[in-house]
Design a protein around this motif. Structure first.
Motif: not given
Length: 69
Positions: A45-54, A56-69
């Protein structure tokens, strides 16, 4: 696309994003909700996507839909 709920335990919110881990690259990829469920992905959901943590040492790639730019 059918309505799906968040994969987090006890969360009943509608999923808006899909999370996939790439263990070999120590990376988490978070993007718009996928068209279909995949066995090794997690819908969030939006709340858990926003709070995502990984870890230490990991990377997070966040892709957004074209309409959200």
């Amino acid at each position: 696309m059918s309505e799906r709920t968040c994969s987090k335990v006890a969360c009943t919110e509608q999923a808006v994003a899909t999370l996939t881990y790439v263990y070999a690259d120590s990376m988490a990829v978070l993007g718009p909700l996928s068209f279909r469920t995949e066995p090794h992905s997690y819908d969030l959901c939006a709340k858990h996507a926003e709070r995502l943590s990984v870890p230490q040492g990991w990377s997070v790639i966040r892709h957004v839909a074209a309409g959200e730019l």
